[in-house]
Each structure stands twice: as structure tokens, then as C-alpha cells.
Design a protein around this motif. Sequence first.
Motif: not given
Length: 343
Positions: A160-179
Motif C-alpha cells: 500500500t501507499l502507507e508502506n504496509t502490506f495488505l494480503v487479500v484472499p483471491n476469493s475476496s479479490m474476485r468479488e471486489r471492484d478493483v480499479t
Amino acid sequence: MDIGAVAQMGTPNPPSELGPLLAWLWGIAVVRLVVALLVVVVGIVLSKFLVRLLGRPVARRFKRQSVAQTILGLLRVSTIIVATFVAGSMVGLGIGDIVLSVTVFSAVLGIVLAPIVGSIINGVFVLADNPYEIGDMIELENGRRGFVDDITLRYTKIFTLENTFLVVPNSSMRERDVTNFSAEDERTRLSIPLLVTYEGDLEEARQLMERAARNVEGVIEGGPDIRIGSARYPAKPTCLIDAYADSGVRLSLRFWARTPYKIPRIESTVRERIWAGLEDADVEIAYPHQHLLFDEHSGRARVAVENGDDLPPPGTGSDRGVTELESEKEVEVETGGYADDGE
């Protein structure tokens, strides 16, 4: 009975030749177990060696880094699995026994591992659909922005731009709107609204906003029109009339950023230049205000002109802090906030 003779009869002496000696050693269970463990260790080392050996050829063959990393990961896991099967056969476990054990174990843990299996299946779809790639800048539907650091079959790791790591399961990534800001064309169109008064110079306001976006680092100042789909849009900063609002004219400044990596800084710089240009221009920022008109049909209006915490009720005759308008002609009152129009 001679105990030494009995012990000598129960433990045969090792043969002196190499072939029979190896056969004798292989008959000892501990030796087979040690050799099986060595085979597993060799399989792990061999898997790392194969990844290093085939890393560059696979990367050249597949342009997408995520697919190349997935193939190398599958190669490494497959090598370890083959070594495990070989080690199992050395200690007396057949392939059928190993497969049966794995099947039973998977059935028992199927419910527990269902979310992980779902993430792996969704990871395959993420790799196939290619909504983003390693190194792309994306924004989630909750507003979090960052760079894709890694894509596996189970999760997507975002820096992230806040210098942190964000780990998201792929099941959640497919259900989200990603720009995805980095897909194909990195140029991004930005918009800054501004509400100006009706009394000001509208054309001067539009020119002021367009000048504010020029000569800003990271902003495209002009050139050929930029194509989006079948439409083309001007590359230079353009200020349009968005709407005629209640309190003023809403303007919208549209301009293009070369890359999406410093959008907040670019927008802040443009806003600062707009603010500085308003000092010498015949343009004012509009604020919410209303005009209240009263005539002989409007009845009575109570207008507070000072602190009205202890105002007397209407009709008491007291005029401290209250002016009662019982007008037979039209009276105009301008207010910039709260207004009590009475009955």
C-alpha cells in the motif's frame, strides 16, 4: 546352554562382498528410513536447483510474471511430491497406500480446508482473467491504493501507499471492484470541481482554472487527443460548466496525469494554484445562501438578530433580539445559514 552361541546364531554376520553387504544393510528398517529421509532432502534441494535453472527461460516464455512464478512454484512442489512418493516406496508404502492415505486425510479436512481450496480455485481464475499484474497500481472498493507485490494461487499481496502490506484472499479479490491504474495506458484523467458565484466573471473563472493546471509536473499540457474506447478527449486542461446550482455555477476542471503514482500531490498543487489565482480575479467562491421574500400573504416572520437563547414567545411585545415583520409590502431578507420563517 552357551548364551554366546545363541546370540551368534540369532544375529548373522554381515557378508564380506559389496553386493550382499548392501542387500544386508537394506534389510534393516532403520537404514531404509534414513535413506528415505535423504531422498526427501535431495528432492527439496533438487526443486530449488530446478527453479534457479529454469527461472529465466520460463520468465522469457511467459511475459506475465505472475504466471511464470506460479509455474515455477508448481514445478517445485511436483519435484518434492515425486521425491516423497519414492521415499514412501522405500519404506514399504506403495503408491496405492499413499494415494489412499492422502484421500482419507483430504476427506477428513475437507470442511476445514474449504476456504483455502476456494481461494486456490479463485486464484486460477485471477491468473486466467488477468485483471491486474505484479507491479500494477490498483485501488480497492474501500479506497485503499497500492502496488501488486505478489500473486499466488491463494492470495494477492498489495504494497500500500502507507508502506504496509495488505494480503487479500483471491476469493475476496474476485468479488471486489478493483480499479487498475496501470493497465495498458497509465494516463489518468482527473477532475476538480469549483462552485463560483453568479455575480462573478464566469469566463475568467474558467481560464483561471485551466491556467492552474498548466506547467504542473506530471500534468499533460497538450498534444493529440487521448482516445478512450471509440471517443477522443482533449489532452490539454479543459474547464467545463458542470451545472447551474442553487448557490452558484459549478465548474469542473478536467486534466490528464501522465502516471497515476502521484495523483494526490498533483491535485493539491492544482488546487493551490487555483486558490492563489482567485486573489486578483473577479471570481468568488460561492457559499450556500438563500433569499426569503415576504409579502402581505406570508404572515408573520421572526428573524433573530443576536443571541436568541432566551427569546420570548411570539406576541409578547418584547423586541429584544427579535424583529417581528408584519409587512403589507414585500420584504427581502438574505441569510447565509439558518432561518426561522415562522408561521
